[in-house]
Structure formats: structure tokens, C-alpha cells
Write an enzyme that holds these catalytic residues in place. Structure first.
Site, PDB file in Angstrom:
ATOM      1  N   ARG A 295       0.827  -1.212   0.000  1.00 49.49           N
ATOM      2  CA  ARG A 295       0.000   0.000   0.000  1.00 49.49           C
ATOM      3  C   ARG A 295       0.859   1.259   0.000  1.00 49.49           C
ATOM      4  O   ARG A 295       0.548   2.230  -0.694  1.00 49.49           O
ATOM      5  CB  ARG A 295      -0.963  -0.012   1.186  1.00 49.49           C
ATOM      6  CG  ARG A 295      -2.088  -0.970   0.952  1.00 49.49           C
ATOM      7  CD  ARG A 295      -3.067  -1.098   2.104  1.00 49.49           C
ATOM      8  NE  ARG A 295      -4.163  -1.960   1.661  1.00 49.49           N
ATOM      9  CZ  ARG A 295      -5.205  -2.321   2.414  1.00 49.49           C
ATOM     10  NH1 ARG A 295      -5.295  -1.917   3.659  1.00 49.49           N
ATOM     11  NH2 ARG A 295      -6.151  -3.096   1.908  1.00 49.49           N
ATOM     12  N   TYR A 439      -6.442  -0.556  -6.925  1.00 40.83           N
ATOM     13  CA  TYR A 439      -5.877  -1.838  -6.439  1.00 40.83           C
ATOM     14  C   TYR A 439      -5.232  -1.747  -5.057  1.00 40.83           C
ATOM     15  O   TYR A 439      -5.146  -0.674  -4.499  1.00 40.83           O
ATOM     16  CB  TYR A 439      -5.008  -2.523  -7.486  1.00 40.83           C
ATOM     17  CG  TYR A 439      -3.738  -1.898  -8.021  1.00 40.83           C
ATOM     18  CD1 TYR A 439      -3.098  -0.827  -7.426  1.00 40.83           C
ATOM     19  CD2 TYR A 439      -3.149  -2.455  -9.172  1.00 40.83           C
ATOM     20  CE1 TYR A 439      -1.911  -0.328  -7.957  1.00 40.83           C
ATOM     21  CE2 TYR A 439      -1.968  -1.949  -9.704  1.00 40.83           C
ATOM     22  CZ  TYR A 439      -1.355  -0.886  -9.087  1.00 40.83           C
ATOM     23  OH  TYR A 439      -0.199  -0.403  -9.596  1.00 40.83           O
ATOM     24  N   GLU A 440      -4.887  -2.897  -4.524  1.00 41.29           N
ATOM     25  CA  GLU A 440      -4.422  -2.998  -3.126  1.00 41.29           C
ATOM     26  C   GLU A 440      -5.455  -2.424  -2.154  1.00 41.29           C
ATOM     27  O   GLU A 440      -5.102  -1.818  -1.142  1.00 41.29           O
ATOM     28  CB  GLU A 440      -3.085  -2.277  -2.916  1.00 41.29           C
ATOM     29  CG  GLU A 440      -1.936  -2.810  -3.732  1.00 41.29           C
ATOM     30  CD  GLU A 440      -1.554  -4.231  -3.382  1.00 41.29           C
ATOM     31  OE1 GLU A 440      -1.878  -4.677  -2.274  1.00 41.29           O
ATOM     32  OE2 GLU A 440      -0.952  -4.909  -4.229  1.00 41.29           O
ATOM     33  N   GLY A 441      -6.711  -2.639  -2.457  1.00 43.50           N
ATOM     34  CA  GLY A 441      -7.800  -2.049  -1.674  1.00 43.50           C
ATOM     35  C   GLY A 441      -8.160  -0.706  -2.260  1.00 43.50           C
ATOM     36  O   GLY A 441      -7.320   0.198  -2.301  1.00 43.50           O
TER      37      GLY A 441
END
Lengths: 600, 600
Positions: A295, A439-441
């Protein structure tokens, strides 16, 4: 045309002057990283980015990856660039010397990552994903797994991926269906389909090793029943070579808005042989270990794109002549003035500059604390450092990528119609930046992480890791007339943040939807206040140095800080108002009423 | 997958219920447009958009236009769709019956344009550009020119373009180099290169007629020396057919971020034969006549894209299950809840809904005044209507297209990673929307138009056309308890706008850079207040009707208004603060200091 010069002076300013980053040498294992070494590494990384990576950015986007008979080909030049990248030791630069790495502190590595993202984000994802796999195995792998895979990741001959998402689930991994069937020899047979697998298949490395989330037969439902497996494309042989092909394959490539030079694959696992990483049913823990660093890395992608978009927009604003300054011609010798004379163009440039440099300072702050959280001697120091990292990681990811997208769009806007034309390279930054918010949450998930998990943790202990230094700075500088412009603006914005946090905590206790409704506004409020604090600190530093500086570097810092205080920080007022208005108007709308407009 | 249903109920609400649009029948020449006729036209346009245009939107983007041996081909299906479009009379629906058109009021035509933009903006630009050429010729052409070209534009057999931009100039048309050489027969030979010519060459029509800005030999320097010419691809023959090919050609197609199904051409004129339109050196006047309507049209493009992105995002939010509601499962029978239960998703949807419907009301208001400005009997009524159109045209263009881009991005965000994948169609809306902020004058230019030309015009007369109705509405409803929530919020925001306008006028008088620095913030402040006023009016209407309405349409309106007041209007506070902070921090930065960071 888009243009890029490594912003080394900027990097050294935040690393060295703002945060005394050279003190990293005092941490265990970092003794080698003197100022000279750091400078040399950055210099080399800068050369790599401008000479090898940036020239392939536009062509890589145009050509994209191709998929034929199960084989994925990266764009022209990527293979050679990757060989050069690996041969230069860049794959393992931040890895443990035990596995052949160079043990670079994470804070210094973040600067290298920024250079790579500015010059060719799609390329950077190949080694970036491998580094994520390295992190997970280093933390949770067995000694044998580490010995087998880590040296290969470090020398770049093998690569890694993260296989989480399935067609029906991304955010909610509790729903995954991929199965792991235990075999008598201790291995597992993995079956299932994973989508959105970045670098899932390509022609850059000898082997591709997938970290796959799957469920064991007896697994509990939901996220508590997920295990992590390492599933290589080719079986590792004891001599370090590769053996037979595993039964997994790329099913297709996704056609995407951007990062086209990175292969985004559908991966099919059909009784593929894999091995458990870490404990059964504890796969999410390992995944989160990868994901938290990832993140921060995504925030750095936003930063890198913002930097190159700003530089390119600036070059165009100085070069393009069009119209006259409102107060009369500035360059009467030319047919028109360069567009940088126009207030709105300057406002766009200063918005880009102040946000980009502010995010760089934020990233560096968190990255240095990340190193301290791992390497500081005293347990309290490690914990205090980790508190800040925990709190600000979702802010770096969401705010940093929103800034990346905003500044990429500013770059296009400065170019006018030319920004829309692909050959100039500006619109690519917008398309590449767009994925970082997803992406990555998604950024909405980051906001929930901040408000739901981080804000209340340990009775607000994480929060204090941020509030204390800000409060202290304001108090220490309140009586300095030279700093008044900054401390007053910062104190006002900080007060708004405190009020917003208090209101959200109180309302959210009785009704979690109130916290959810406030989450994104609150994350952005955090972001603007954090940058306000960092700009005030940068201004303080620059004020003392600007008079002895013939380059104008510090003067530029002071004036950019002035702009940020005057034009950016006011946004905190609107965010607070929106938060105080509460979540009623969001939750009160019946599901059917969103769409009656269409149906009726 | 992206989805689209014509929002006819929404359109009729603003046209008929909010603005009594059926009163248009009382204007000269509009007597035929009864409510029934309007409904039938909208119904047919809706069918055309969903059955013919929308199915070609994604495929048109994928395929794009091709250029080979000087020939431009539109994507598969476009030719047939255009034939159907022209055969249905849609090319001339808003044109004068004298030339074969159906004389539809502009306000009704705007709704049709919205439907076309929602379903296939790239397609819509072909007839859209023709309509711009129609407007210019109708206003400034000779009788012979009108007789030659207008019936062909109306029946769709010929098309038109606007040729303004050259490689070195877009905004600053005073710099153009294209030359017009007078010939003994009264024609001119046009030589020069024009870029970014939308629909400059294609395979949809028998002839393509270019309106070209060029300079006569004796022309004064700058914008006062520009003339307008009509330059057809094939010479018109007296019998209505086409004769010899003119010496002009498409040099290449631009490769663009979006609107890929529309051919954006480099056009080379090499002693091409053309004829003067209007007076010598007065070409800018004619161009502005086209451009003002075109700017409203670009605002409508933003609106159309916002609508389809909102509908598509909403459908996904109801369908996609992922995670559980924060207060506990809403659909315990399913493996997860639909994501519309999550506050941040709802906030995104309501932001999209309130902005989209607000912009639709704004467009309709301006469009109806546009009709009145042309057709009202009393000169004062025409002038009053024109005042509002003048003031709000840059707001519709800039704010409307910023909303289009924002809502398109919200659509992608709701889709998560799937929004980034091309086959779902969501990212196309972002790419298509991006151009609307750039062409027909960048949004920065719109802001300058508002602040520099419109705000001060006739001692603020244009401003009063907006301020008076808002003030009156607040006064009339201030004592109604049911309206308190709206009038208080609106009055606060309106006060901010008045303060900002006053401050900018005062500062800008002494220093035009102050006005330039405030321009974009001020335009956005106008936009939010205008939507606030319109939402308050919509709420008032809906409050009286919601109890007798089984469909929930009016209830939805009331709740969307509540959201707008609580969550969107607070942005006006930050905009005012930024404006009051003045332009010093923008203008005080020496040009060299923007870039020392990189160079040093």
C-alpha cells in the site's frame, strides 16, 4: 513531449534536511549507508530511470503485452531492460544480504521506487510484485522455502506474484473458492481461477512463483479459513534450476485502461502443486504483511506519476506561447507570452507542485518510521514508529494516489488539446494513475481502514503518534513571527481535524454507518493536515536557508508553502462541514430510490 | 457492463414540472410542440439511442477510425447507424423548416443531445459538428450559401466541420497562419494546416464542408484580421450534386485518449477553393456564434456521460455482493450484501446523482432562456434571457464537463478493479469525458470568460439575471418551515458567492491577475450555488408531490436534495476562502522557481 529528470535534489531535501535520514546509519544493519553511498545509489537509480526505463514508457503503452498460445510477451525492449535491471542488482537492492541482497533501508528504497514509477510504472510492477512475494516468504516461509526462492527473487532470475482476487471477490476475500487439496507428501494440489494477476505470466524470468490464497477442505468459513501457498510455474530443482512445468496457466490477458505494458492475467490453477506458507488458515495475516508495504508502494506510484506529470506540464507551460499576460506582454519580442504567465496555469502548476512535494515528504516520514519500526533498538521506539506507520499507511495509499491522479490530470489540462493526444505522453499518466486508486484495496477501503481499524486502536494510541508532533510543532513555533503565516493556518486546519475525529468517534460508536459515511472525508482531512504540517516544517527549514542560496531552491520551497497554506488548506473547512453534517443524508435513501428516476 | 436507459422521466421533470417548458409553444414558430409531440420525440430519440447508438459505443472505441491512402473509415456499423440517423430526420431536427428541418426548440434538442452523448458521444460528434456549421452559415452566410449547403446539412447527406486550431495556436487564434488568397471570380484559395479537426474526414457523407478561419493578405494582425470561409471537399453543383474534388486532404488521424470512434484529423488545405462567410476580418464573430452554442453542447456531453456512468455504477452497486453492511448483514440469505449497503459507495452514488441531476436542471434553465432570447416577443424579455445565457454558458461548459469527468470516475471507482477493464465500458466514459474539459476552450478559458467578460459586462447586468431569481427564491421561502433546510443552506452559499464576486471585482479592477487567479474558484462557486438553487427549487416541488406518488420519484428528489445541501454545498466555503486568500501566492513565484527543484 513528456519529460523526466530525476528529482534528486528534492529527494535529498526531504530525506536528509527535513528528516535527518542519514541517521539511519545508526540502526542495526544499516551501518554501510553513509550519505555518500546514498547519493551514489540515487545517482545510479536516476540514470537507470532516464536512460533505460523512461524511453520504453510510451512505446510499452502503445504496444502492450501480447498473448498467443499461452505465451505472454512483454513489449519490445522490456526483456533487455529487465536483464539490465537485474544485472545491476536492483531486484534485490532492499533485500537481506543473507539472500544476496544489498540491505538498503526502506526509506531509501522508496526513493528508488519513485524514480521507477515516474519513468515506467508498468515496468516497475514486474520487480515490484516479486518484492512483495519476497516479503511474504521472508516473514512466513520455512527455511527451505526461503533458501529455494529468495536468492532467485534477489538476483531477478525468478519472479513472484500475489494471487488474491477471484471473479466474484476482491475486497471480500472470505468468499474465495480456490481449493487446496492436501497430498501425502506434504504438498497441496491447488485448483481455482484467479483474476487481475499482475505479472502473472511474462517472458522476463526463468520462473514465476505465485503466492496463492486458497481454502483447505476443513477450512472455517470466511477470512479465517484462508491459507497461503507458494505455487511455482516450474518445479524448483535442488541444483537451483527449474524442472517440470506445473499445471497452471495464463488463461487470458485483461485489456485495460492503462499500465498496458504490465501483463494482467487470468490465472488458472488445475491441480497445481503448491506448498503451504505459514500456518494453515492464517493466510490473511501473511497477505496483510505483504499488503501493508504494498500500500505504501502504491502511494509511491501516485507520487512518481505526479512528479513526471508536473515536470512535463511545467516544461510545456514555459515553452508554449499563447496569448498575452493580463497585465501586458511579458515577452514583447515573441508573438505571444509563454502560458506560464497566466494565473490559472500557475495555479494549476502550484497545486501540482505543492501536492507532489507534500506527498513526497509524507512518504518519506512514514518510510523512515517503517525502518525504525523494524530496526530501532528500544522496543518503545519500534512501537512508536509502528504506530505512525499503521495510522498513515492508508492515508499515503489513498491520498497519495488521489494526488497522482489529480496531478496527472493537471498535466493534461496544461497541455490543452495536445494533452489528449497519445504521442505527447500526458494522457498515459492519467490512465496509469487510475489503477492506483483501485488496487491494493480501493481508496474507499483505505478510508474504512483508517476510521474503522486505525483510529480507535489501543484507545487512540496510533492517533497520538500523529497528533503529538503536530501539536508540538505548533506550540514551538507559535511565537515566531516569521512562522506566523504557517502556524496559524496549520493550527486552524489541525483544529478542524481534531474536531472531526472527535465527532466521528462519538457518532461512530453508536452507529458504525456514521463512521463509514465520514471515512473518506476524514482521510482527506488527514491528508491535507499532514501536508500542511510538513509544508510548515519545510518552510521553517527553507526560511533559514533561503538567503544564502543562489539556486533559489529554498525560496521556491517557501513560496510553495505559502501557496499551500493559502490555497490548499482551506479545503479542510469544507471537509469538516461535510463530516459534521453527518451520515443521515447518505443512509436515509432507500435502495429503490436511487434508481426510480430511471425506471419510472 | 455499462448500461443505459433513457432518463425520460428525469428530463420531463426538469423540462415540464420545474420550468414549465411546454410554454415554449407560445413562442413564435414553436406552436407545434405540444406536450404530446415533445413526449413522442423524446420517446423516439430514446429508442434510437438505446437500439442504434449505444450498441456501437464500446465496439467503436475498440476499433477506432482508420486512415489509409487518404481515406478515413469510421468503425463498423457507424455508416449504417448514420444512415438510419439521417433517414429519421435527426440531423435537421433543430433546423429551420425553411431548409427542411423540423424547427425543434433548442431546449428540447438539448435533451436529444444528452441521449446521444450518453449512448455514443463519438458518434454524436459527426452530426454535432454539422449542426455547428449550420448555425454559422444560417447566421452569416449569403442566401446562395444557405441555399447550397443548409438543406444538405439538414438531410444529412453533407456534413460540416469547424477548422480553427493550428499546430502552434489553439486558444490564441490571433496567431493563425492559414492564408486566403482572393481570386478574380470572388472565391479564395485557402492554404494552411489545421489540426484537431473533429469529423474532418470520414465515410459517412457524400461531402464534407469545412468552415475555415484564415487571413486575407491585407489582414490586420491578431484576432481582428481573421476571416471565415466555407471550403467544401467536393465542389457543389447547381443540381445539388457534387463536382470536382477540392485541393484539401486529411494528412493523418490523431491517436487519442478517447472519442476514438470520431475521426480527429490534420487537414491540409493547398490552394483549396473557398468562399467568404460574412464580412472580411469578422470571422471571429461568426466563430463565436457557433462556439457559444457549441459550449453549451459540450456541457451536455459532460451531462450525458455523467448520466450513463451513474446508471451503470448504480446497477453494479446493486448487483455486486461483497462484504457485509456495517450494522450487520442486510441479505443474510446471500453470501454477502450488495455493495450499495456501504456508506462510501452510497456517498459516491449520491454525489453522482445530485451533480448529474443538478447539471441537467442547469442546462435546461439555460437552454430555455436560449430559446426565449431568440424567440420572445418583447425585446426586454429577449435581452433578459440572453443575459442569463451569456453568464451561465461558461459555467455550463466548465462545471458540466468537470461533473462529467468526476461522475465517470465515480462509476469506475464503484466497479473497483473491474472498472479499469475495457470490456466493462466504464473506463471509456472517463477517457471520452476528458476531452470535454479541453475543447471549445479549456475550462480555464471558460473561467476567464466568466470573470473577465461576463461578470463585469454592462455594470453587472448579466450577474443580476442570476442573482435576482436566487435572492427572490430565498426571500419567498424563508418563512416556510418545510423549506428551512434548503433556504438556510442556499442563503449561506449564496452569501459566499456574493462576497466572492464583490471581492474579486474590487481586487481585479486594480490588478487583473487577481481576477485571473480567482477565476476558476469563482466559476466553481457559481456552479455549486446554481445547483443549490435548483435543488432547492426541485425539493420544493417534490415536497408537495411526494405523498401522492407511489413510484418514489419525488421522495428520491427530496432526499437527493437533502444530500446535496449537506454534503456538496459545504464546498462553497473552501472556494470562498481560497478566493479571499487572493492571488499573491500564485503570482509571487518567479518563473525560474517553478523548476529549480529539478535543475539544482
Amino acid at each position: 513531449m513528456a519529460t523526466f529528470t530525476p528529482p534528486l535534489r528534492e529527494m535529498k531535501f526531504v530525506f536528509r534536511e527535513l528528516f535527518n535520514g542519514d541517521d539511519l546509519q545508526n540502526l542495526k544493519g544499516y551501518g554501510d549507508f553513509s550519505a555518500d553511498v546514498v547519493d551514489a545509489v540515487l545517482e545510479e537509480a536516476g540514470k537507470l530511470s532516464t536512460e533505460v526505463l523512461f524511453p520504453l514508457n510510451l512505446s510499452g503503452d502503445e504496444e502492450g503485452c501480447t498473448f498467443e498460445n499461452g505465451v505472454v510477451r512483454t513489449p519490445k525492449g522490456f526483456k533487455e531492460a529487465y536483464q539490465q535491471f537485474a544485472a545491476g542488482g536492483w531486484c534485490g537492492i532492499a533485500c537481506d544480504p543473507e539472500y544476496g541482497g544489498q540491505g538498503l533501508p526502506k526509506a531509501i528504497n522508496m526513493m528508488i521506487e519513485e524514480l521507477i514509477c515516474s519513468s515506467n510504472m508498468a515496468f516497475g510492477m514486474y520487480p515490484g510484485l516479486t518484492h512483495g512475494a519476497y516479503n511474504a516468504l521472508e516473514l512466513y516461509g520455512t527455511d527451505e522455502q526461503k533458501a529455494t526462492y529468495l536468492p532467485k527473487f534477489v538476483d531477478g532470475s525468478w519472479s513472484g506474484t500475489m494471487c488474491l482476487t477471484e471473479p466474484h471477490c476482491g475486497t471480500d476475500l472470505g468468499l474465495i473458492r480456490t481449493k487446496a487439496d492436501p497430498q501425502p507428501d506434504g504438498s497441496y494440489k491447488i485448483t481455482g481461477t484467479k483474476i487481475f494477476i499482475s505479472a502473472g505470466e511474462h517472458d522476463l524470468t526463468q520462473n514465476i512463483c505465485h503466492l496463492v490464497l486458497a481454502k483447505l477442505p476443513e477450512a472455517p468459513a470466511g477470512v479465517k479459513g484462508i491459507s497461503l501457498f507458494i505455487v511455482p510455474k516450474f518445479m524448483p530443482k535442488p541444483d537451483g534450476g527449474v524442472g517440470q512445468r506445473n499445471s497452471l496457466a495464463c488463461g487470458s490477458l485483461e485489456h485495460k485502461m492503462g499500465i498496458k505494458a504490465n501483463a494482467t492475467c487470468v490465472m488458472n490453477f488445475d491441480n497445481a502443486i503448491g506448498w503451504l506458507v505459514g500456518e494453515k488458515h492464517k493466510g490473511m495475516r501473511a497477505m496483510f504483511a505483504m499488503m501493508n508495504t504494498a500500500r505504501l508502494g502504491v502511494g509511491v506510484q501516485g507520487l512518481g506519476l505526479a512528479e513526471v506529470a508536473y515536470q512535463s506540464g511545467l516544461a510545456y507551460a514555459k515553452d508554449r506561447i499563447q496569448g498575452r499576460a493580463l497585465k501586458g506582454a511579458q515577452h514583447p519580442d515573441k508573438a505571444a507570452d509563454p502560458i506560464i504567465v497566466h494565473p490559472d496555469v500557475r495555479k494549476n502548476l502550484l497545486t501540482a507542485k505543492s501536492l507532489t512535494e507534500g506527498v513526497r515528504a509524507l512518504v518519506m516520514w512514514v518510510a523512515l518510521e517503517l525502518d525504525r519500526s523494524a530496526k530501532a533498538e528500544a522496543a518503545e521506539e519500534r512501537q512508536a514508529a509502528d504506530d505512525l506507520v499503521q495510522l498513515l499507511t492508508p492515508v499515503v495509499k489513498s491520498f497519495g494516489t488521489d494526488v497522482g491522479f489529480e496531478v496527472a490530470n493537471i498535466g493534461v489540462q496544461i497541455y490543452g488539446g495536445h494533452g489528449f493526444i497519445r504521442e505527447h505522453g500526458m494522457e498515459q499518466f492519467v490512465r496509469d494513475a487510475r489503477i492506483t486508486q483501485l488496487y491494493e484495496g480501493t481508496n474507499g477501503i483505505q478510508a474504512l481502514d483508517l476510521v474503522g481499524r486505525k483510529m480507535g486502536a489501543h484507545y487512540g494510541r496510533y492517533l497520538r503518534a500523529f497528533f503529538h508532533p503536530v501539536q508540538e510543532f505548533i506550540e514551538q513555533n507559535a511565537s515566531d513571527p516569521a512562522m506566523e503565516e504557517y502556524t496559524l493556518a496549520l493550527a486552524k486546519a489541525f483544529g478542524r481535524l481534531q474536531q472531526a475525529v472527535g465527532a466521528t468517534a462519538q457518532k461512530g460508536m453508536g452507529n458504525p454507518n456514521e463512521a463509514g459515511a465520514a471515512a473518506m472525508d476524514l482521510l482527506n482531512l488527514f491528508g491535507y493536515v499532514a501536508l500542511g504540517y510538513l509544508w510548515a516544517r519545510m518552510a521553517k527549514l527553507a526560511l533559514t536557508k533561503q538567503n544564502d542560496d543562489p539556486t533559489g531552491f529554498y525560496k521556491s520551497k517557501v513560496k510553495t508553502a505559502n501557496f499551500y497554506m493559502a490555497k490548499m488548506l482551506p479545503k479542510t473547512g469544507a471537509l469538516l462541514s461535510s463530516i459534521l453534517a453527518g451520515g443521515n443524508s447518505i443512509m436515509d435513501m432507500e435502495e429503490e430510490l436511487f434508481g426510480t428516476a430511471v425506471a419510472a
